[in-house]
Design a protein around this motif. Structure first.
Motif, PDB file in Angstrom:
ATOM      1  N   SER A 112      46.587  55.422  29.544  1.00 58.96           N
ATOM      2  CA  SER A 112      47.516  55.620  30.808  1.00 58.96           C
ATOM      3  C   SER A 112      47.366  54.203  31.676  1.00 58.96           C
ATOM      4  N   ALA A 113      46.248  53.626  31.405  1.00 56.75           N
ATOM      5  CA  ALA A 113      46.131  52.395  32.315  1.00 56.75           C
ATOM      6  C   ALA A 113      46.846  51.128  31.860  1.00 56.75           C
ATOM      7  N   LEU A 114      46.775  50.127  32.892  1.00 55.35           N
ATOM      8  CA  LEU A 114      47.301  49.039  32.724  1.00 55.35           C
ATOM      9  C   LEU A 114      46.711  48.084  31.775  1.00 55.35           C
ATOM     10  N   SER A 115      47.303  47.240  31.249  1.00 58.57           N
ATOM     11  CA  SER A 115      46.966  46.463  30.197  1.00 58.57           C
ATOM     12  C   SER A 115      45.660  45.477  30.884  1.00 58.57           C
ATOM     13  N   PRO A 116      44.708  45.069  30.109  1.00 58.32           N
ATOM     14  CA  PRO A 116      43.680  44.431  30.681  1.00 58.32           C
ATOM     15  C   PRO A 116      44.148  42.996  31.285  1.00 58.32           C
ATOM     16  N   GLU A 117      45.378  42.291  31.048  1.00 60.02           N
ATOM     17  CA  GLU A 117      45.808  41.211  31.799  1.00 60.02           C
ATOM     18  C   GLU A 117      46.632  41.589  32.865  1.00 60.02           C
ATOM     19  N   THR A 118      47.323  42.654  32.826  1.00 59.56           N
ATOM     20  CA  THR A 118      48.049  43.087  33.999  1.00 59.56           C
ATOM     21  C   THR A 118      46.833  43.763  35.001  1.00 59.56           C
ATOM     22  N   SER A 119      45.844  44.408  34.558  1.00 59.21           N
ATOM     23  CA  SER A 119      45.011  44.703  35.341  1.00 59.21           C
ATOM     24  C   SER A 119      44.095  43.539  36.266  1.00 59.21           C
ATOM     25  N   LEU A 120      43.950  42.541  35.241  1.00 59.30           N
ATOM     26  CA  LEU A 120      43.126  41.360  36.074  1.00 59.30           C
ATOM     27  C   LEU A 120      44.020  40.808  37.114  1.00 59.30           C
ATOM     28  N   SER A 121      45.405  40.822  37.027  1.00 58.60           N
ATOM     29  CA  SER A 121      45.966  40.263  37.966  1.00 58.60           C
ATOM     30  C   SER A 121      46.376  41.194  39.122  1.00 58.60           C
ATOM     31  N   LEU A 122      46.160  42.408  38.992  1.00 60.99           N
ATOM     32  CA  LEU A 122      46.226  43.554  40.112  1.00 60.99           C
ATOM     33  C   LEU A 122      44.752  43.257  41.017  1.00 60.99           C
ATOM     34  N   ILE A 123      44.013  43.196  40.055  1.00 56.86           N
ATOM     35  CA  ILE A 123      42.214  42.923  40.782  1.00 56.86           C
ATOM     36  C   ILE A 123      42.320  41.685  41.558  1.00 56.86           C
ATOM     37  N   LYS A 124      42.770  40.664  40.861  1.00 52.46           N
ATOM     38  CA  LYS A 124      42.823  39.324  41.802  1.00 52.46           C
ATOM     39  C   LYS A 124      43.801  39.295  43.140  1.00 52.46           C
ATOM     40  N   SER A 125      44.874  40.166  42.965  1.00 49.34           N
ATOM     41  CA  SER A 125      45.690  40.418  44.038  1.00 49.34           C
ATOM     42  C   SER A 125      45.100  41.167  45.016  1.00 49.34           C
ATOM     43  N   ALA A 126      44.390  42.218  44.774  1.00 48.01           N
ATOM     44  CA  ALA A 126      43.535  43.111  45.713  1.00 48.01           C
ATOM     45  C   ALA A 126      42.416  42.429  46.262  1.00 48.01           C
ATOM     46  N   ALA A 127      41.740  41.363  45.683  1.00 45.04           N
ATOM     47  CA  ALA A 127      40.502  40.429  46.203  1.00 45.04           C
ATOM     48  C   ALA A 127      41.407  39.583  47.216  1.00 45.04           C
TER      49      ALA A 127
END
Length: 281
Positions: free
Chosen positions: A256-271
């Protein structure tokens, strides 16, 4: 099964426990399998204790003392051997992480311990223990940072992490601390081939681990184990049917989670979001 090996009984408390258990077992004329059958565990488990590869358990030590007629000898040694830098309820799981071939974690509100920065770990510790002395807090933080060193080991496990999106937004220690933590999380996820990070988005809705943190550990030479944790307690689970249920639930969360690539983009955006907020305050 771990074969009996010569230990220096005085190398450390666990080695002394293992040597004494082996001495008492052999004096009773029992094999590892025979002793294990009598205390309702496997001979392999007895072998791990004798080889000083597993922290002794108090309840099992009590049963062994009763069976071997050793008074409270093994129970006393067990108490000594179980001393740890981490919380007692987590100590067994922390040790198993060191031996695991792979570790899979789910965290609902915070970044998992192996991927925490020092400032973030300190903020979490202060929140959990607001009245603790400074040296106690620093001992907790130091132990947390030492555990993170596992990822630098030549035998580091594959670490698969699923983090709920909420963990990216809850401000721990202020925006500057959060920006540093999420930037570090992104760097570790991008640069370490044995670290995989996924974000479970709010849109995923309810799921089995909604209100808990879970760590699944798989081994090359032993059955898998699960560790669950709350605010001030944790539980190590080794019952096979229940472990299987946790593994299945983790697979669903991972799917159910986002792909590792999409997750990385979201983490960077949150940072970046926390960095912007830090500049505004």
């Amino acid at each position: 099964m771990p074969q009996p090996k010569e230990l220096d009984p005085y190398a450390n408390p666990r080695a002394f426990y293992g040597a004494e258990l082996r001495r008492l077992r052999e004096a009773a004329g029992l094999s590892q399998n025979q002793l294990g059958e009598r205390v309702f565990c496997s001979g392999t488990y007895i072998g791990l204790f004798e080889a000083a590869e597993r922290r002794p358990q108090l309840e099992l030590s009590r049963a062994l003392d009763e069976l071997l007629g050793s008074g409270e000898h093994l129970q006393r040694l067990c108490t000594l051997a179980r001393k740890s830098k981490v919380a007692g309820y987590f100590a067994d799981a922390a040790e198993l992480q060191q031996r695991a071939a792979s570790v899979a974690e789910y965290s609902s509100m915070v970044v998992p311990g192996l991927l925490q920065t020092e400032a973030y770990a300190r903020a979490l510790t202060l929140a959990a223990h607001p009245f603790a002395a400074k040296d106690v807090v620093e001992d907790h933080v130091r132990a947390r940072m030492e555990r993170g060193g596992l990822l630098d080991s030549p035998t580091a496990p594959v670490l698969w992490v699923v983090i709920h999106e909420a963990a990216l937004l809850v401000t721990v220690g202020g925006d500057a601390v959060m920006a540093e933590q999420l930037t570090y999380l992104a760097q570790q996820s991008a640069s370490r081939p044995r670290v995989v990070t996924q974000v479970l988005p709010f849109s995923a809705g309810a799921h089995p681990f909604l209100d808990t943190s879970v760590t699944l550990m798989h081994f090359d030479d032993a059955p898998p184990a699960v560790y669950t944790e709350g605010a001030y307690s944790g539980q190590l689970i080794q019952d096979s049917p229940l472990v299987d249920q946790f593994c299945s639930a983790y697979d669903l969360a991972r799917a159910s989670a986002l792909s590792p690539e999409t997750s990385l983009s979201l983490i960077k955006s949150a940072a970046k979001g926390h960095s912007t907020d830090a500049h505004l305050t």
